[in-house]
Design a protein around this motif. Sequence first.
Motif, PDB file in Angstrom:
ATOM      1  N   LYS A  45     -89.604 -40.338  24.242  1.00 25.66           N
ATOM      2  CA  LYS A  45     -88.049 -40.384  24.210  1.00 25.66           C
ATOM      3  C   LYS A  45     -87.537 -38.993  23.564  1.00 25.66           C
ATOM      4  CE  LYS A  45     -87.947 -45.462  23.671  1.00 25.66           C
ATOM      5  NZ  LYS A  45     -87.338 -46.527  23.170  1.00 25.66           N
ATOM      6  N   GLU A  46     -86.531 -38.676  23.990  1.00 26.72           N
ATOM      7  CA  GLU A  46     -85.694 -37.557  23.490  1.00 26.72           C
ATOM      8  C   GLU A  46     -84.969 -37.899  22.168  1.00 26.72           C
ATOM      9  OE1 GLU A  46     -82.454 -34.376  24.885  1.00 26.72           O
ATOM     10  OE2 GLU A  46     -82.414 -36.126  25.857  1.00 26.72           O
ATOM     11  N   THR A  47     -84.734 -36.984  21.443  1.00 22.34           N
ATOM     12  CA  THR A  47     -84.085 -37.391  20.092  1.00 22.34           C
ATOM     13  C   THR A  47     -82.905 -35.958  19.995  1.00 22.34           C
ATOM     14  OG1 THR A  47     -85.565 -36.165  18.694  1.00 22.34           O
ATOM     15  CG2 THR A  47     -86.082 -38.235  19.011  1.00 22.34           C
ATOM     16  N   ARG A  48     -81.971 -36.292  19.445  1.00 30.16           N
ATOM     17  CA  ARG A  48     -81.027 -35.396  19.169  1.00 30.16           C
ATOM     18  C   ARG A  48     -81.402 -33.962  18.233  1.00 30.16           C
ATOM     19  NH1 ARG A  48     -75.533 -35.921  19.938  1.00 30.16           N
ATOM     20  NH2 ARG A  48     -75.915 -38.153  20.364  1.00 30.16           N
ATOM     21  N   SER A  49     -82.509 -34.216  17.523  1.00 28.05           N
ATOM     22  CA  SER A  49     -82.753 -33.284  16.650  1.00 28.05           C
ATOM     23  C   SER A  49     -83.640 -32.190  17.063  1.00 28.05           C
ATOM     24  CB  SER A  49     -83.371 -33.773  15.222  1.00 28.05           C
ATOM     25  OG  SER A  49     -84.462 -34.506  15.934  1.00 28.05           O
ATOM     26  N   ILE A  50     -84.474 -32.604  18.159  1.00 21.26           N
ATOM     27  CA  ILE A  50     -85.122 -31.479  18.739  1.00 21.26           C
ATOM     28  C   ILE A  50     -84.778 -30.232  19.054  1.00 21.26           C
ATOM     29  CG2 ILE A  50     -86.904 -31.147  21.014  1.00 21.26           C
ATOM     30  CD1 ILE A  50     -87.449 -33.970  20.793  1.00 21.26           C
ATOM     31  N   PHE A  51     -83.731 -30.214  19.901  1.00 17.10           N
ATOM     32  CA  PHE A  51     -83.023 -28.836  20.369  1.00 17.10           C
ATOM     33  C   PHE A  51     -82.462 -27.946  19.220  1.00 17.10           C
ATOM     34  CE2 PHE A  51     -79.236 -26.062  21.064  1.00 17.10           C
ATOM     35  CZ  PHE A  51     -79.699 -25.453  22.326  1.00 17.10           C
ATOM     36  N   PRO A  52     -81.956 -28.655  18.076  1.00 13.06           N
ATOM     37  CA  PRO A  52     -81.637 -27.835  17.171  1.00 13.06           C
ATOM     38  C   PRO A  52     -82.928 -27.106  16.240  1.00 13.06           C
ATOM     39  CG  PRO A  52     -80.161 -29.760  16.796  1.00 13.06           C
ATOM     40  CD  PRO A  52     -81.153 -30.006  17.909  1.00 13.06           C
ATOM     41  N   ILE A  53     -83.663 -27.900  16.187  1.00 11.75           N
ATOM     42  CA  ILE A  53     -85.109 -27.583  15.559  1.00 11.75           C
ATOM     43  C   ILE A  53     -85.643 -26.475  16.250  1.00 11.75           C
ATOM     44  CG2 ILE A  53     -87.535 -28.337  15.081  1.00 11.75           C
ATOM     45  CD1 ILE A  53     -86.277 -31.149  14.092  1.00 11.75           C
ATOM     46  N   LEU A  54     -85.721 -26.536  17.609  1.00  6.86           N
ATOM     47  CA  LEU A  54     -86.464 -25.459  18.547  1.00  6.86           C
ATOM     48  C   LEU A  54     -85.668 -24.131  18.414  1.00  6.86           C
ATOM     49  CD1 LEU A  54     -87.443 -27.458  21.549  1.00  6.86           C
ATOM     50  CD2 LEU A  54     -88.907 -26.473  20.044  1.00  6.86           C
ATOM     51  N   LEU A  55     -84.350 -24.459  18.216  1.00  4.80           N
ATOM     52  CA  LEU A  55     -83.518 -23.142  18.241  1.00  4.80           C
ATOM     53  C   LEU A  55     -83.654 -22.410  17.013  1.00  4.80           C
ATOM     54  CD1 LEU A  55     -81.424 -21.281  19.532  1.00  4.80           C
ATOM     55  CD2 LEU A  55     -79.464 -23.012  18.887  1.00  4.80           C
ATOM     56  N   SER A  56     -83.852 -23.100  15.961  1.00  3.58           N
ATOM     57  CA  SER A  56     -83.863 -22.588  14.755  1.00  3.58           C
ATOM     58  C   SER A  56     -85.324 -21.948  14.481  1.00  3.58           C
ATOM     59  CB  SER A  56     -83.600 -23.664  13.459  1.00  3.58           C
ATOM     60  OG  SER A  56     -83.703 -22.906  12.068  1.00  3.58           O
ATOM     61  N   LEU A  57     -86.223 -22.437  15.036  1.00  2.00           N
ATOM     62  CA  LEU A  57     -87.584 -21.981  14.972  1.00  2.00           C
ATOM     63  C   LEU A  57     -87.788 -20.802  15.707  1.00  2.00           C
ATOM     64  CD1 LEU A  57     -89.693 -25.223  15.212  1.00  2.00           C
ATOM     65  CD2 LEU A  57     -89.469 -23.910  13.042  1.00  2.00           C
ATOM     66  N   LYS A  58     -86.949 -20.567  16.929  1.00  2.00           N
ATOM     67  CA  LYS A  58     -87.144 -19.709  17.836  1.00  2.00           C
ATOM     68  C   LYS A  58     -86.327 -18.330  17.070  1.00  2.00           C
ATOM     69  CE  LYS A  58     -87.596 -16.829  21.299  1.00  2.00           C
ATOM     70  NZ  LYS A  58     -88.987 -16.193  21.168  1.00  2.00           N
ATOM     71  N   ASN A  59     -85.231 -18.522  16.386  1.00  6.79           N
ATOM     72  CA  ASN A  59     -84.492 -17.546  15.649  1.00  6.79           C
ATOM     73  C   ASN A  59     -85.313 -16.962  14.478  1.00  6.79           C
ATOM     74  OD1 ASN A  59     -82.129 -17.797  17.326  1.00  6.79           O
ATOM     75  ND2 ASN A  59     -81.394 -19.285  15.979  1.00  6.79           N
ATOM     76  N   GLN A  60     -86.137 -17.932  13.950  1.00  6.58           N
ATOM     77  CA  GLN A  60     -87.007 -17.549  12.963  1.00  6.58           C
ATOM     78  C   GLN A  60     -88.412 -16.818  13.404  1.00  6.58           C
ATOM     79  OE1 GLN A  60     -87.251 -20.273   9.503  1.00  6.58           O
ATOM     80  NE2 GLN A  60     -85.864 -21.439  10.883  1.00  6.58           N
TER      81      GLN A  60
END
Length: 502
Positions: A112-127
Amino acid sequence: MKKLLSATLDGIDAKPVDVEATFNKGLPSFGIVGLAGSSIQESKERAKSALLSNGFSFPPLKITVNLSPSDLAKSGSHFDLAVALAIALQDDDASFEDIYVFGELGLDGQLKETRSIFPILLSLKNQNLVHKAIIPADSLKKATLIPGIEYIPVENLAEAISICRKEAKPRSIEATPIAGEKISVGSETFYFMRKYPEDFIDVKGQENAKRASLIAAAGMHNILMEGSPGCGKSMIAKRLRYILPPMELEEILQANQYAMLGDEEPSFEPLRPLRAPHHSASKPSIFGGGSSRARIGEVALANGGILFFDEFPHFQKAVLEALREPLQDHRVLISRVNSKVEYATRFMFVAAQNPCPCGNLLSTVHPCRCSDLEIKRYKQRISDPLLDRIEIYVQMQESDPEDSPSIDSHSMHTEVIEAFRRQKARGQSRLNGKLDEKELELYATLSKDAQETLLKAVQNFGLSHRGVGNVKKVARTIADLAGSEEIEKSHLLEALSFRRRG
């Protein structure tokens, strides 16, 4: 010992987490250590049920899952898949170097999808920390908006295990296109929507206010509208959102990241946000806060878009004074005992107010019922340092039955886009209203006549250093709307006409 990569949110930034699993001799048990929150502790039961449902037999051993670093507080059900894979693949030779794993498990092993996956991926990519990730198939549409990451989408635990064992090949995926239209300036691409559910054609009369709105939108300038009740202040503010400049991909992603952190459903459309808190809103709700965990507030949710304060003087004094920092520094820092979080606040501030408590001070029809003392107190609720951060002031005309529409949002938006193109073609990373002093000196070049006019204005009106900068910013935008590379005298005079007096 099997080790996988996952991550958790620490404020708005993602921190990598190693998920390690060991099988040791001892009484049969299953435990998770490493400062794991309640949602992660519950994942023991979800992971256990999912594994049993997919043919895995738990050995009569002590199973310990460690989330490292152990001094970092972790939360989120997206750790389920990493925990289950670490156990299921304990005896396999599969390598998980540089592959992040996310996903919540159902009791039957479905992901199942969770709301936190996108913010985590975006932050990891920015880093620049993530290059490959295993995610639920339901998260793919949002995740593929983030460029530069190779995704392995999976429907269930069995599919994830098969792919990790190289018994099955990952499915091919396509990037999710951004909705709307796009323009290119140099090597950069920007996106926008030609969608006007609330159109300026509905605003009758108010030609000066509509001109001020066009200038404010083209340069993302802060604007204050003052006028009698019902003259159209709120109408204009709500329509401003749809004529704002195009957005780059990073802005779209950050706006949706902030929306998710604010527990709102993202749209991923190139439409800048509009936040309009009620004047009774508390300071923490406007700026963010919380006793144990810093939460995002309205000023951060408005980042890249509009923060609209209707009934401006009726907001709490503490809220109005605290607004100075995000307007000046374009950031807000929330400090708590357990956390310190910094949010970007590069928004366009739009305020609307009546001229007096009863609203009829400027009316030629209705008498004003306020005393001089009441009017003075009403005006004094907003300090001069705060007003000095608002570049455009416009006094609204009283509505007239003979007023007629004059311009629609499509025409205004076209002018804004052309002005935006000129700003970007000059090499500006930020729009005119958000330029710092060095950038202003570089891009806001005045003609000789304009320089003389500005010098006279400083002498006659006693403009502060910030006031001079505000006039030059607005004049730069007026020149862009006129297609002029240099700020001429006429552009400066119009900018001065939108300056607040007294």
